[in-house]
Design a protein around this motif. Structure first.
Motif, PDB file in Angstrom:
ATOM      1  N   TYR A 230       0.849  -1.189   0.000  1.00  0.00           N
ATOM      2  CA  TYR A 230       0.000   0.000   0.000  1.00  0.00           C
ATOM      3  C   TYR A 230       0.887   1.243   0.000  1.00  0.00           C
ATOM      4  CZ  TYR A 230      -3.381  -3.501   1.425  1.00  0.00           C
ATOM      5  OH  TYR A 230      -4.167  -4.633   1.482  1.00  0.00           O
ATOM      6  N   GLN A 231       0.636   2.130  -0.946  1.00  0.00           N
ATOM      7  CA  GLN A 231       1.454   3.325  -1.076  1.00  0.00           C
ATOM      8  C   GLN A 231       1.188   4.292   0.077  1.00  0.00           C
ATOM      9  OE1 GLN A 231       3.904   3.928  -3.237  1.00  0.00           O
ATOM     10  NE2 GLN A 231       3.568   1.868  -4.067  1.00  0.00           N
ATOM     11  N   PRO A 232       2.245   4.870   0.659  1.00  0.00           N
ATOM     12  CA  PRO A 232       2.057   5.853   1.731  1.00  0.00           C
ATOM     13  C   PRO A 232       1.420   7.122   1.184  1.00  0.00           C
ATOM     14  CG  PRO A 232       4.350   5.789   1.043  1.00  0.00           C
ATOM     15  CD  PRO A 232       3.661   4.674   0.319  1.00  0.00           C
ATOM     16  N   ILE A 233       0.654   7.804   2.006  1.00  0.00           N
ATOM     17  CA  ILE A 233      -0.022   9.041   1.611  1.00  0.00           C
ATOM     18  C   ILE A 233       0.126  10.061   2.730  1.00  0.00           C
ATOM     19  CG2 ILE A 233      -1.697   7.930   0.088  1.00  0.00           C
ATOM     20  CD1 ILE A 233      -3.735   8.024   2.355  1.00  0.00           C
ATOM     21  N   GLY A 234      -0.186  11.323   2.423  1.00  0.00           N
ATOM     22  CA  GLY A 234      -0.231  12.368   3.442  1.00  0.00           C
ATOM     23  C   GLY A 234       1.102  13.017   3.749  1.00  0.00           C
ATOM     24  N   MET A 235       2.145  12.705   2.987  1.00  0.00           N
ATOM     25  CA  MET A 235       3.453  13.284   3.289  1.00  0.00           C
ATOM     26  C   MET A 235       3.674  14.593   2.529  1.00  0.00           C
ATOM     27  SD  MET A 235       3.519  11.113   0.663  1.00  0.00           S
ATOM     28  CE  MET A 235       3.852   9.507   1.352  1.00  0.00           C
ATOM     29  N   THR A 236       4.581  15.426   3.057  1.00  0.00           N
ATOM     30  CA  THR A 236       4.959  16.667   2.395  1.00  0.00           C
ATOM     31  C   THR A 236       6.135  16.402   1.460  1.00  0.00           C
ATOM     32  OG1 THR A 236       6.506  17.246   4.171  1.00  0.00           O
ATOM     33  CG2 THR A 236       4.234  18.020   4.401  1.00  0.00           C
ATOM     34  N   GLU A 237       6.422  17.368   0.598  1.00  0.00           N
ATOM     35  CA  GLU A 237       7.579  17.259  -0.287  1.00  0.00           C
ATOM     36  C   GLU A 237       8.874  17.213   0.513  1.00  0.00           C
ATOM     37  OE1 GLU A 237       7.722  16.741  -3.502  1.00  0.00           O
ATOM     38  OE2 GLU A 237       5.540  16.612  -3.578  1.00  0.00           O
ATOM     39  N   ALA A 238       8.908  17.922   1.633  1.00  0.00           N
ATOM     40  CA  ALA A 238      10.116  17.924   2.466  1.00  0.00           C
ATOM     41  C   ALA A 238      10.410  16.530   2.998  1.00  0.00           C
ATOM     42  CB  ALA A 238       9.949  18.911   3.623  1.00  0.00           C
ATOM     43  N   SER A 239       9.366  15.791   3.380  1.00  0.00           N
ATOM     44  CA  SER A 239       9.566  14.438   3.893  1.00  0.00           C
ATOM     45  C   SER A 239      10.030  13.495   2.786  1.00  0.00           C
ATOM     46  CB  SER A 239       8.278  13.912   4.521  1.00  0.00           C
ATOM     47  OG  SER A 239       8.026  14.542   5.754  1.00  0.00           O
ATOM     48  N   LEU A 240       9.516  13.678   1.585  1.00  0.00           N
ATOM     49  CA  LEU A 240       9.933  12.825   0.481  1.00  0.00           C
ATOM     50  C   LEU A 240      11.417  13.000   0.182  1.00  0.00           C
ATOM     51  CD1 LEU A 240       6.902  13.152  -1.978  1.00  0.00           C
ATOM     52  CD2 LEU A 240       7.605  11.134  -0.679  1.00  0.00           C
ATOM     53  N   GLU A 241      11.938  14.187   0.451  1.00  0.00           N
ATOM     54  CA  GLU A 241      13.357  14.444   0.218  1.00  0.00           C
ATOM     55  C   GLU A 241      14.238  13.907   1.346  1.00  0.00           C
ATOM     56  OE1 GLU A 241      13.675  18.627  -0.281  1.00  0.00           O
ATOM     57  OE2 GLU A 241      12.541  18.677  -2.172  1.00  0.00           O
ATOM     58  N   LYS A 242      13.705  13.820   2.564  1.00  0.00           N
ATOM     59  CA  LYS A 242      14.526  13.486   3.724  1.00  0.00           C
ATOM     60  C   LYS A 242      14.311  12.071   4.250  1.00  0.00           C
ATOM     61  CE  LYS A 242      14.412  18.299   5.306  1.00  0.00           C
ATOM     62  NZ  LYS A 242      13.920  19.224   6.363  1.00  0.00           N
ATOM     63  N   VAL A 243      13.239  11.397   3.823  1.00  0.00           N
ATOM     64  CA  VAL A 243      12.869  10.114   4.417  1.00  0.00           C
ATOM     65  C   VAL A 243      12.846   9.029   3.345  1.00  0.00           C
ATOM     66  CG1 VAL A 243      11.093   8.853   5.696  1.00  0.00           C
ATOM     67  CG2 VAL A 243      11.480  11.285   6.176  1.00  0.00           C
ATOM     68  N   CYS A 244      13.443   7.871   3.649  1.00  0.00           N
ATOM     69  CA  CYS A 244      13.383   6.707   2.762  1.00  0.00           C
ATOM     70  C   CYS A 244      12.132   5.899   3.082  1.00  0.00           C
ATOM     71  CB  CYS A 244      14.608   5.812   2.964  1.00  0.00           C
ATOM     72  SG  CYS A 244      16.202   6.598   2.646  1.00  0.00           S
ATOM     73  N   GLY A 261       0.592  -7.626 -11.234  1.00  0.00           N
ATOM     74  CA  GLY A 261       0.957  -6.452 -12.012  1.00  0.00           C
ATOM     75  C   GLY A 261       1.837  -5.453 -11.313  1.00  0.00           C
ATOM     76  N   LYS A 262       2.290  -5.744 -10.105  1.00  0.00           N
ATOM     77  CA  LYS A 262       3.167  -4.827  -9.376  1.00  0.00           C
ATOM     78  C   LYS A 262       4.616  -5.238  -9.639  1.00  0.00           C
ATOM     79  CE  LYS A 262      -0.277  -3.892  -5.819  1.00  0.00           C
ATOM     80  NZ  LYS A 262      -0.634  -3.995  -4.389  1.00  0.00           N
ATOM     81  N   VAL A 263       5.199  -4.604 -10.638  1.00  0.00           N
ATOM     82  CA  VAL A 263       6.538  -4.958 -11.102  1.00  0.00           C
ATOM     83  C   VAL A 263       7.535  -3.898 -10.648  1.00  0.00           C
ATOM     84  CG1 VAL A 263       7.953  -5.465 -13.125  1.00  0.00           C
ATOM     85  CG2 VAL A 263       5.543  -6.124 -13.098  1.00  0.00           C
ATOM     86  N   ILE A 264       8.672  -4.346 -10.122  1.00  0.00           N
ATOM     87  CA  ILE A 264       9.703  -3.428  -9.657  1.00  0.00           C
ATOM     88  C   ILE A 264      10.385  -2.775 -10.856  1.00  0.00           C
ATOM     89  CG2 ILE A 264      11.816  -3.228  -8.301  1.00  0.00           C
ATOM     90  CD1 ILE A 264      10.991  -5.766  -6.835  1.00  0.00           C
ATOM     91  N   GLY A 265      10.532  -1.457 -10.816  1.00  0.00           N
ATOM     92  CA  GLY A 265      11.166  -0.731 -11.906  1.00  0.00           C
ATOM     93  C   GLY A 265      12.677  -0.890 -11.892  1.00  0.00           C
ATOM     94  N   ASP A 266      13.313  -0.345 -12.912  1.00  0.00           N
ATOM     95  CA  ASP A 266      14.772  -0.403 -12.991  1.00  0.00           C
ATOM     96  C   ASP A 266      15.438   0.345 -11.845  1.00  0.00           C
ATOM     97  OD1 ASP A 266      14.540  -1.885 -15.306  1.00  0.00           O
ATOM     98  OD2 ASP A 266      14.664  -0.126 -16.630  1.00  0.00           O
ATOM     99  N   ASP A 267      14.702   1.284 -11.256  1.00  0.00           N
ATOM    100  CA  ASP A 267      15.239   2.042 -10.114  1.00  0.00           C
ATOM    101  C   ASP A 267      14.934   1.362  -8.782  1.00  0.00           C
ATOM    102  OD1 ASP A 267      12.516   2.382 -10.153  1.00  0.00           O
ATOM    103  OD2 ASP A 267      12.546   4.572 -10.006  1.00  0.00           O
ATOM    104  N   HIS A 268      14.471   0.114  -8.826  1.00  0.00           N
ATOM    105  CA  HIS A 268      14.135  -0.684  -7.635  1.00  0.00           C
ATOM    106  C   HIS A 268      12.900  -0.165  -6.902  1.00  0.00           C
ATOM    107  CE1 HIS A 268      18.088  -2.690  -7.906  1.00  0.00           C
ATOM    108  NE2 HIS A 268      18.588  -1.484  -8.125  1.00  0.00           N
ATOM    109  N   MET A 269      12.110   0.649  -7.558  1.00  0.00           N
ATOM    110  CA  MET A 269      10.978   1.298  -6.901  1.00  0.00           C
ATOM    111  C   MET A 269       9.646   0.776  -7.426  1.00  0.00           C
ATOM    112  SD  MET A 269      12.539   3.565  -4.891  1.00  0.00           S
ATOM    113  CE  MET A 269      11.283   4.778  -4.434  1.00  0.00           C
ATOM    114  N   ILE A 270       8.641   0.793  -6.533  1.00  0.00           N
ATOM    115  CA  ILE A 270       7.226   0.697  -6.889  1.00  0.00           C
ATOM    116  C   ILE A 270       6.542   1.848  -6.177  1.00  0.00           C
ATOM    117  CG2 ILE A 270       5.094  -0.615  -6.733  1.00  0.00           C
ATOM    118  CD1 ILE A 270       6.635  -3.168  -6.859  1.00  0.00           C
ATOM    119  N   GLY A 271       6.201   2.881  -6.943  1.00  0.00           N
ATOM    120  CA  GLY A 271       5.640   4.069  -6.313  1.00  0.00           C
ATOM    121  C   GLY A 271       6.677   4.743  -5.435  1.00  0.00           C
ATOM    122  N   LYS A 272       6.286   4.990  -4.174  1.00  0.00           N
ATOM    123  CA  LYS A 272       7.194   5.638  -3.221  1.00  0.00           C
ATOM    124  C   LYS A 272       8.133   4.633  -2.538  1.00  0.00           C
ATOM    125  CE  LYS A 272       5.285   9.773  -3.567  1.00  0.00           C
ATOM    126  NZ  LYS A 272       4.207   9.466  -4.526  1.00  0.00           N
TER     127      LYS A 272
END
Length: 464
Positions: A230-244, A261-272
């Motif tokens: 489940y993708q996290p929600i409710g975060m600010t842009e500042a948190s996206l920059e500082k938190v993994c 259908g949830k496939v890991i991208g080349d950047d090792h990410m799925i969403g956030k």
């Protein structure tokens, strides 16, 4: 005629008149209600009939209700499909909800979690450490230095003698070492997982290098394919920059999620989420494998100052920096965890675990007997809070004290049952943990959208 006789006659006549007067009044009163006797007779007849037929009268309401329900069924169209109950764990009704959870305090409704405004959240910075004044300054983790890892060289509790729960990943902790680990000095030397390179829980070098960059992390894990992501929600842009945001999967979950259908991208990410695939898990019990990222985040993220753990059955829905501020910085705490919603005593929890078949009676009996022998009372309160925690959300600063606490907690779930609610209050009392914020259940509900497990949880696997 003497006056005395007159007086006596006068009194006698007066008494008779009063009696006669009262009698006339009563007679006139009865004449005013000519039907009273008839009504009384009628009521008596009704009572006698009711006493005689009371069993029939008792069933009349039930018969009437049955007739009403039957008429409803008769009016239902024949072609209408039957409704099937939807399991609660498969419901997605809570997904992406951001509305605050509230409670009434002294007659006023207020939010369970009081967060800073969006403007203030954008400007939040990590403060100086809130490490309490304790003698502990450093934690050293035991690792394989060539000694023989054999159960025959260690004193194990009977149920795990020759078993696999104490293994190359955990090291073979003796009872003497267990007892010594609770003695807090300036330096603590403890078992804390990752004992041997051959112990399992293998992570790629790319993932390790990424995890070393994290200063604050929100983490979760799903082993065995039991839960969705489940993708996290409710975060600010500042948190996206500082938190993994890191989700640990095993190969079973990887296959299950790819099939949906949830496939890991080349950047090792799925969403956030950065997906870290773990191989060679050290335990047969998947629930126990899940305790590794849950309790040992300080070992997985060696440079991180803060971590927030979220169970995979939940969707994290608040700004992580705001959560750190509200639950740690504002309260001058280093560890925050929710009070248990249903029970307060670890002994009551043990009985509930057995009743719900989440562990065997023998396992729970061994654990609770050891805790009773170690002097843990059957008390429902500790320092003004419930003595039992609900550990689906854990917020903490990575200090020597919380690192030691998590190591000891992990060692308990390895040695006994994997039900961490049983061992949390034991470690809390033994370590006399300072800087603890046990927040109410409604705050925990505000932190996450509870989704439940998508698939049925497998029963506890005995490894001995």
């Amino acid at each position: 005629m003497s006056s005395s006789m007159l007086n006596s006659i006068s009194v006698s006549v007066s008494d008779d008149d009063e009696v006669a007067g009262r009698m006339r009044v009563r007679v006139r009163h009865k004449r005013k209600k000519p039907g009273a006797r008839g009504r009384a007779d009628f009521c008596r007849k009704i009572v006698r009939k009711a006493i005689r037929w009371w069993t029939v009268l008792l069933f009349l309401p039930a018969i009437a209700l049955l007739l009403v329900e039957s008429s409803k069924l008769a009016r239902k169209p024949q072609g209408e499909p039957k409704s099937e109950p939807v399991p609660a764990e498969e419901s997605t009704g809570n997904l992406n909800r951001l509305d605050p959870t509230t409670r009434i305090v002294r007659g006023v409704r207020e939010p369970c979690l009081k967060m800073l405004s969006q403007e203030k959240l954008q400007k939040l910075e990590f403060p100086s450490s809130a490490e309490p004044n304790v003698p502990l300054k450093r934690v050293v983790y035991k690792s394989d230095s060539g000694e023989q890892l054999a159960a025959g060289n260690a004193t194990l509790l009977p149920q795990y003698a020759g078993g696999t729960r104490l293994n190359l990943f955990t090291g073979i902790q003796t009872l003497h070492e267990r007892e010594k680990s609770f003695k807090v000095n300036e330096t603590a030397v403890v078992h804390c997982g990752f004992y041997s390179e051959n112990g399992g829980f293998k992570i790629s070098d790319d993932d390790k290098n990424y995890m070393k960059t994290c200063k604050a992390v929100v983490s979760t894990c799903a082993f065995g394919g039991g839960d969705d992501l489940y993708q996290p929600i409710g975060m600010t842009e500042a948190s996206l920059e500082k938190v993994c945001y890191v989700a640990f999967w095993d190969e079973i979950t990887l296959s299950a999620q790819e099939a949906e259908g949830k496939v890991i991208g080349d950047d090792h990410m799925i969403g956030k989420w950065r997906i870290v695939v773990v191989r060679d898990l050290p335990f047969a019990d998947q629930r126990l494998n899940g305790k590794i990222p849950k309790m040992l985040s300080h070992r997985l993220f060696p440079e991180a100052r803060y971590s927030i753990w979220v169970d995979s059955k939940s969707q994290f829905r608040r700004d992580p920096l705001g959560v750190l501020e509200a639950l740690l910085w504002r309260t001058n705490s280093i560890l925050a965890i929710s009070e248990h919603g249903a029970r307060s005593s670890l002994y009551d929890e043990g009985r509930a675990i057995v009743k719900k078949h989440k562990a065997t009676p023998e396992e729970v009996e061994v654990q609770l007997s050891q805790y009773w022998q170690d002097g843990i009372p059957d008390e429902k309160r500790f320092n003004g809070k419930k003595a039992l925690a609900e550990a689906s959300v854990i917020v903490r600063e990575h200090t020597p004290m919380t690192n030691l606490f998590m190591c000891l907690w992990f060692n308990e779930v390895v040695r006994f049952t994997s039900r961490d609610q049983l061992s949390f209050p034991y470690v809390l009392r033994r370590l006399k943990m300072p800087g603890l914020n046990m927040f109410p259940v409604c705050t925990r509900k505000d932190l996450v959208n509870s989704m439940g497990h998508k698939r049925k949880v497998k029963p506890l696997v005995r490894t001995n």
